[in-house]
Design a protein around this motif. Sequence first.
Motif, PDB file in Angstrom:
ATOM      1  N   GLY A   9       0.827  -1.212   0.000  1.00  0.00           N
ATOM      2  CA  GLY A   9       0.000   0.000   0.000  1.00  0.00           C
ATOM      3  C   GLY A   9       0.857   1.257   0.000  1.00  0.00           C
ATOM      4  O   GLY A   9       0.553   2.235  -0.679  1.00  0.00           O
ATOM      5  N   GLY A  10       1.956   1.213   0.756  1.00  0.00           N
ATOM      6  CA  GLY A  10       2.877   2.345   0.786  1.00  0.00           C
ATOM      7  C   GLY A  10       3.547   2.585  -0.556  1.00  0.00           C
ATOM      8  O   GLY A  10       3.752   3.726  -0.964  1.00  0.00           O
ATOM      9  N   LEU A  11       3.898   1.496  -1.252  1.00  0.00           N
ATOM     10  CA  LEU A  11       4.471   1.621  -2.592  1.00  0.00           C
ATOM     11  C   LEU A  11       3.495   2.305  -3.537  1.00  0.00           C
ATOM     12  O   LEU A  11       3.875   3.210  -4.287  1.00  0.00           O
ATOM     13  CB  LEU A  11       4.827   0.243  -3.162  1.00  0.00           C
ATOM     14  N   ALA A  16       1.847   7.073  -6.578  1.00  0.00           N
ATOM     15  CA  ALA A  16       0.801   8.037  -6.939  1.00  0.00           C
ATOM     16  C   ALA A  16       1.238   9.454  -6.581  1.00  0.00           C
ATOM     17  O   ALA A  16       1.013  10.398  -7.348  1.00  0.00           O
ATOM     18  CB  ALA A  16      -0.501   7.687  -6.228  1.00  0.00           C
ATOM     19  N   ARG A  17       1.884   9.596  -5.416  1.00  0.00           N
ATOM     20  CA  ARG A  17       2.368  10.919  -4.991  1.00  0.00           C
ATOM     21  C   ARG A  17       3.421  11.443  -5.958  1.00  0.00           C
ATOM     22  O   ARG A  17       3.414  12.611  -6.339  1.00  0.00           O
ATOM     23  CB  ARG A  17       2.935  10.815  -3.585  1.00  0.00           C
ATOM     24  N   VAL A  23       3.443  15.579 -12.696  1.00  0.00           N
ATOM     25  CA  VAL A  23       2.491  16.302 -13.544  1.00  0.00           C
ATOM     26  C   VAL A  23       2.443  17.773 -13.122  1.00  0.00           C
ATOM     27  O   VAL A  23       2.464  18.671 -13.972  1.00  0.00           O
ATOM     28  CB  VAL A  23       1.083  15.661 -13.465  1.00  0.00           C
ATOM     29  N   LYS A  24       2.428  18.012 -11.806  1.00  0.00           N
ATOM     30  CA  LYS A  24       2.400  19.393 -11.308  1.00  0.00           C
ATOM     31  C   LYS A  24       3.670  20.135 -11.720  1.00  0.00           C
ATOM     32  O   LYS A  24       3.619  21.326 -12.062  1.00  0.00           O
ATOM     33  CB  LYS A  24       2.242  19.404  -9.788  1.00  0.00           C
ATOM     34  N   ALA A  45       8.704  11.304  -2.040  1.00  0.00           N
ATOM     35  CA  ALA A  45       7.981  10.147  -2.545  1.00  0.00           C
ATOM     36  C   ALA A  45       8.946   9.015  -2.864  1.00  0.00           C
ATOM     37  O   ALA A  45       8.676   7.843  -2.571  1.00  0.00           O
ATOM     38  CB  ALA A  45       7.165  10.529  -3.779  1.00  0.00           C
ATOM     39  N   ARG A  46      10.081   9.347  -3.465  1.00  0.00           N
ATOM     40  CA  ARG A  46      11.091   8.328  -3.768  1.00  0.00           C
ATOM     41  C   ARG A  46      11.610   7.677  -2.484  1.00  0.00           C
ATOM     42  O   ARG A  46      11.771   6.456  -2.409  1.00  0.00           O
ATOM     43  CB  ARG A  46      12.257   8.935  -4.545  1.00  0.00           C
TER      44      ARG A  46
END
Length: 71
Positions: A9-11, A16-17, A23-24, A45-46
Amino acid sequence: MLALNTAIGGLMSAQARFDKSAVKTVQDIAQGKDVVSDFVDQIQARTAFEANISVIKTVNEVTGRLLDMKA
């Protein structure tokens, strides 16, 4: 196996983050905005992704050792 499910789930969350931040970043560059905070978010995120990979490796190692003890 709760740790494995949590790590997976964390991956997914970290990926997604990262994707959202990438994109931002492109949008901010196109608008001439500062992208430093976008890059920081991508690094975080990495790091979260790598931490979850470490958990998965540890679960795999511990499971292997437990199976070796039963044999």
